[in-house]
Design a protein around this motif. Structure first.
Motif, PDB file in Angstrom:
ATOM      1  N   HIS A  75      -9.119  -2.679  -0.719  1.00  0.00           N
ATOM      2  CA  HIS A  75      -8.196  -2.612   0.333  1.00  0.00           C
ATOM      3  C   HIS A  75      -8.581  -3.512   1.662  1.00  0.00           C
ATOM      4  CE1 HIS A  75      -4.533  -0.897   2.074  1.00  0.00           C
ATOM      5  NE2 HIS A  75      -5.369  -0.581   3.189  1.00  0.00           N
ATOM      6  N   GLN A  79      -6.783  -6.899   3.148  1.00  0.00           N
ATOM      7  CA  GLN A  79      -6.288  -7.091   4.328  1.00  0.00           C
ATOM      8  C   GLN A  79      -6.601  -8.330   5.286  1.00  0.00           C
ATOM      9  OE1 GLN A  79      -6.606  -2.931   5.773  1.00  0.00           O
ATOM     10  NE2 GLN A  79      -4.696  -2.729   5.490  1.00  0.00           N
ATOM     11  N   ARG A  83      -4.456 -11.325   6.441  1.00  0.00           N
ATOM     12  CA  ARG A  83      -4.370 -11.682   7.955  1.00  0.00           C
ATOM     13  C   ARG A  83      -4.892 -12.922   8.411  1.00  0.00           C
ATOM     14  NH1 ARG A  83      -6.472  -5.848   9.247  1.00  0.00           N
ATOM     15  NH2 ARG A  83      -4.516  -4.326   9.189  1.00  0.00           N
ATOM     16  N   HIS A 101      -2.536  -5.814  -4.777  1.00  0.00           N
ATOM     17  CA  HIS A 101      -0.992  -6.049  -4.385  1.00  0.00           C
ATOM     18  C   HIS A 101      -0.568  -5.086  -3.523  1.00  0.00           C
ATOM     19  CE1 HIS A 101      -0.659  -8.608  -7.762  1.00  0.00           C
ATOM     20  NE2 HIS A 101      -0.799  -7.688  -8.793  1.00  0.00           N
ATOM     21  N   ARG A 102      -1.031  -3.678  -3.300  1.00  0.00           N
ATOM     22  CA  ARG A 102      -0.449  -2.831  -2.223  1.00  0.00           C
ATOM     23  C   ARG A 102      -1.096  -2.946  -1.099  1.00  0.00           C
ATOM     24  NH1 ARG A 102      -0.947   1.222  -6.844  1.00  0.00           N
ATOM     25  NH2 ARG A 102       1.399   1.693  -7.335  1.00  0.00           N
ATOM     26  N   ALA A 103      -2.135  -3.772  -1.116  1.00  0.00           N
ATOM     27  CA  ALA A 103      -2.921  -3.845   0.450  1.00  0.00           C
ATOM     28  C   ALA A 103      -2.136  -5.018   1.164  1.00  0.00           C
ATOM     29  CB  ALA A 103      -4.325  -4.050   0.174  1.00  0.00           C
ATOM     30  N   LEU A 105       0.888  -5.838   0.544  1.00  0.00           N
ATOM     31  CA  LEU A 105       2.345  -5.425   0.996  1.00  0.00           C
ATOM     32  C   LEU A 105       1.942  -4.614   2.179  1.00  0.00           C
ATOM     33  CD1 LEU A 105       3.981  -4.318  -2.237  1.00  0.00           C
ATOM     34  CD2 LEU A 105       4.396  -6.092  -1.368  1.00  0.00           C
ATOM     35  N   GLY A 106       1.051  -3.670   2.333  1.00  0.00           N
ATOM     36  CA  GLY A 106       0.939  -2.902   3.634  1.00  0.00           C
ATOM     37  C   GLY A 106       0.434  -3.773   4.821  1.00  0.00           C
ATOM     38  N   THR A 107      -0.084  -5.015   4.463  1.00  0.00           N
ATOM     39  CA  THR A 107      -0.411  -6.062   5.512  1.00  0.00           C
ATOM     40  C   THR A 107       0.926  -7.214   5.568  1.00  0.00           C
ATOM     41  OG1 THR A 107      -2.531  -5.754   4.711  1.00  0.00           O
ATOM     42  CG2 THR A 107      -2.403  -7.120   6.650  1.00  0.00           C
ATOM     43  N   ARG A 108       1.824  -6.956   5.208  1.00  0.00           N
ATOM     44  CA  ARG A 108       2.996  -7.674   5.244  1.00  0.00           C
ATOM     45  C   ARG A 108       2.827  -9.306   4.857  1.00  0.00           C
ATOM     46  NH1 ARG A 108       5.996  -6.148  11.030  1.00  0.00           N
ATOM     47  NH2 ARG A 108       6.367  -3.903  10.514  1.00  0.00           N
ATOM     48  N   GLU A 133       8.819  -3.535  -5.351  1.00  0.00           N
ATOM     49  CA  GLU A 133       8.606  -3.672  -4.033  1.00  0.00           C
ATOM     50  C   GLU A 133       8.021  -4.846  -3.774  1.00  0.00           C
ATOM     51  OE1 GLU A 133       8.748  -2.335  -0.073  1.00  0.00           O
ATOM     52  OE2 GLU A 133       9.448  -1.527  -1.748  1.00  0.00           O
ATOM     53  N   ARG A 137       9.799  -7.621  -0.989  1.00  0.00           N
ATOM     54  CA  ARG A 137       9.201  -8.352   0.147  1.00  0.00           C
ATOM     55  C   ARG A 137       8.944  -9.622  -0.007  1.00  0.00           C
ATOM     56  NH1 ARG A 137       5.653  -4.418   2.694  1.00  0.00           N
ATOM     57  NH2 ARG A 137       6.541  -2.276   2.504  1.00  0.00           N
TER      58      ARG A 137
END
Length: 219
Positions: A75, A79, A83, A101-103, A105-108, A133, A137
């Motif tokens: 994660h 990220q 970034r 994948h989730r990280a 998405l969580g960081t746009r 999702e 996105r």
């Protein structure tokens, strides 16, 4: 007559995110150039959503039965690269793949799932909501297999080769000695892509002995 799991998965995806998948031929202008450059590139590629090849990309792969520490580090690492402007490519499996994948998405960030099934088959089934999702996105699902193709063990080495080819480098967070992550890393090495490994698992340590680069922290 009851619907097949593939039909149900495809209808769920269409209901949530719109049109059915596109089928791209190898000579189509929108076929990914990185895949076209492969020897024996897939003649047909099935795509749902969009992927911008101008975006630098990191493949993040690893164990399905990943440790809590590996999931947390995955994660953090994901990220950091998102970034820094990277997209994230992985295989949609449980464990490290899903964490990456989730990280993203969580960081746009943007993320791409390369499937070892048909584009209309949600596998693992528990990741239906995750795939939806990703598409919502602005991410992408890709498959080189015909619609309706179920998961089979021999599909995943071919899937892993595409993951490596779509990426600028491959990061192995945690892996067993005979894991699918190893096949992704070996494909990357054959293509001249850098392979990065978090030390401490049998598969990652073996790759480090073969010339992969160690990664110990997000910094």
């Amino acid at each position: 007559m009851p619907h097949s799991p593939a039909q149900d998965g495809d209808r769920a995806l269409q209901r949530e995110v719109g049109p059915a998948a596109m089928t791209l031929r190898c000579d189509d202008a929108v076929y990914p150039a990185r895949l076209r450059a492969l020897e024996m590139a897939p003649a047909l590629l099935h795509q749902r959503g969009a992927w911008d090849e101008r975006l630098p990309a990191l493949a993040v792969v690893g164990a399905r039965a990943a440790s809590g520490a590996a999931l947390r580090l995955c994660h953090e690492l994901t990220q950091v690269v998102v970034r820094a402007g990277y997209g994230v490519v992985s295989g949609g499996a449980i464990g490290i793949d899903a964490a990456a994948h989730r990280a993203a998405l969580g960081t746009r960030g943007r993320t791409c799932v390369v499937l070892g099934t048909g584009i209309d088959v949600v596998y693992p089934q528990r990741h239906g909501a995750l795939f939806i999702e990703i598409l919502r996105r602005g991410g992408c699902l890709l498959s080189s297999f015909p619609a309706g193709t179920p998961p089979k063990p021999w599909h995943f080495p071919a899937r892993n080769r595409l993951i490596a080819a779509l990426s600028d480098a491959v990061l192995v967070v945690e892996a067993g000695a005979q894991s699918g992550s190893r096949s992704t890393a070996e494909a990357a090495m054959e293509l001249g892509r850098p392979v990065l490994c978090v030390p401490g698992s049998a598969g990652a340590d073996a790759l480090l002995r073969e010339g992969a680069r160690p990664v110990r922290s997000a910094e």
